[in-house]
Design an enzyme around this catalytic site. Structure first.
Site, short mmCIF file in Angstrom:
data_model
loop_
_atom_site.label_atom_id
_atom_site.label_comp_id
_atom_site.label_asym_id
_atom_site.label_seq_id
_atom_site.Cartn_x
_atom_site.Cartn_y
_atom_site.Cartn_z
CE LYS A 53 -75.97 -54.64 34.90
NZ LYS A 53 -75.39 -53.35 35.36
CD GLN A 97 -76.51 -51.35 38.26
OE1 GLN A 97 -76.01 -52.39 37.85
NE2 GLN A 97 -77.16 -50.51 37.46
CG ASP A 120 -70.04 -51.49 33.76
OD1 ASP A 120 -70.83 -52.20 33.11
OD2 ASP A 120 -70.32 -51.03 34.89
#
Lengths: 285, 285
Positions: A53, A97, A120
């Protein structure tokens, strides 16, 4: 014959290029899009994902900040970090995460991120907008990446049968909502580990999105010739290597198929970058 | 043979009795559950619905307040009224009767009600919790009433095929989410006006929830013998009278069937009372 194997990396690159252009535009206006990634614990796979990422951020010109917490962290500490990032007007996107260390409630963490910074797309407010048929919110990256693949390949979806295998809040359920939405118009079935007769439903489906996390569960004999098969599953095999949910012989039956790795994975990261750009634009509007 | 016709009124009465007991408990603690209903315009059917909700409140001992706005109202005025009710600590539930006058954005109104007072369950936050598999929020009344009917009749749902006809944010989509959730475990298909081959999917389904609003669209020949058929549709026929989405001859094929009226309608109101009690309990916790 054999399925057309879809190059998710290449489609993802195209998206990253578009994002890069958008980032440059924003930078010209004095705004540097900024993603903050929180990672707790030492899980090596998670550290690889976070590194990927960060790399994608570099590619697009997005500033990234990594906040590392020890495996011994607790939810209060994570919520404190998220709260500080929520308040930081120079941070446009926040993600924690997955997986977080055992015993920590991931849903509570997803709900603590400001919906406008929830790149997200896991906050209930963003998921709820999806139920309302409102696509203006931040959408979960994997399902929106799958929709982009389908669109990019010109898949016919309107009125067609789509089967989503798996009912996670992150992939399966939002995927089903996106496929059933107005404008996409697929007839969507959600199946899961408790479903009976999945093989028969599979055989009737024009589009199959496999997101069970069970290696090679979708067999060649399950698939309708010419079907569009998207493999979201990714499991680490004991004997080493990665396996998707779709058995290799499906490539002889399907019309289109995404590989693992190199299919949905790069699309997920590309959509994350796209969400971060969107956040930065909207927060500064 | 012939289907067992489900008496929604009687199941609903049972729920209202449970709610009444809960209301009494709260009143003993000095809290009177209170529902505020906002109605804009002169639509006669809407006024009948609101009157039915007020009657159910009376039955359960819930205080109800009706706020009437003229047909000429605008969204700003409705939002002002909602905002005042959001701030009023003695109001536990708020609903704005649908439809609102033409041109007013119903989704924006649903999103303006505090999630904790959103007894219709239409706020994106409550819908999003449903996507997360979290049933602790306020659930939309019609789909949760349908689940109660299925449970009350002992319908087998785990692993079975369920078909939801219709994809509205109010009924179809949340219905599909509830049927697919863990613990219910149905394999759910969402079909809609753009779907192809609905008849064939219908024939494979153990549970059919018809929520298209198209009179008698589900024919006897579509239904698997013994299936559980829930009719959410309710249309006013030009020649007078009400019609559900399910054709009358289905009662000869299905195993269970809800009538229109007297099936899902009374359940919706009962679940609204149940939500209002839940709100009053939680706001005062």
């Amino acid at each position: 014959m054999g399925a057309q194997i879809i190059d998710g990396k290449s489609i993802g690159q195209g998206i990253l290029q578009d994002v890069s252009r958008g980032v440059l535009d924003l930078i010209e206006k004095g705004i540097r899009p900024h993603l903050a990634v929180v990672i707790a614990g030492e899980d090596p796979a998670s550290h690889v994902y976070v590194r990927n990422k960060e790399r994608a951020c570099e590619t697009c010109g997005i500033l990234s900040t990594k906040i590392e917490l020890p495996d011994s962290t607790n939810i209060e500490e994570i919520l404190r970090v998220v709260d500080a990032l929520n308040r930081d007007s120079e941070v446009h996107g926040i993600l924690v995460q997955s997986p977080v260390p055992e015993g920590i409630d991931e849903v509570a963490i997803a709900s603590s991120i400001l919906p406008s910074k929830d790149v997200d797309g896991f906050h209930p407010h963003n998921l709820g907008r999806l139920v309302q048929g409102d696509l203006g919110g931040l959408l979960p990256c994997t399902p929106s990446g799958v929709i982009r693949i389908l669109e990019d390949c010109g898949a016919e979806m309107g009125g067609k049968r789509a089967l989503v295998l798996g009912r996670s809040r992150i992939v399966g359920v939002p995927m089903a909502l996106m496929l059933a939405q107005k404008g996409v118009d697929a007839t969507v079935t959600i199946a899961h580990s408790r479903s009976e007769g999945v093989e028969d439903i599979c055989k009737e489906s024009d589009i199959i999105v496999a997101a069970m996390g069970v290696p090679h569960i979708v067999k060649g004999s399950w698939v309708k010739p010419g079907a569009f098969v998207v493999d979201v599953g990714i499991s680490r095999l004991e004997e080493g290597g990665l396996a998707g949910d779709v058995s290799p012989e499906v490539s002889e039956i399907a019309g289109w198929m995404t590989p693992v790795p190199g299919g949905v994975g790069p699309m997920t990261i590309a959509m994350l970058m796209s969400n971060t750009l969107k956040s930065a634009k909207e927060i500064n509007n």
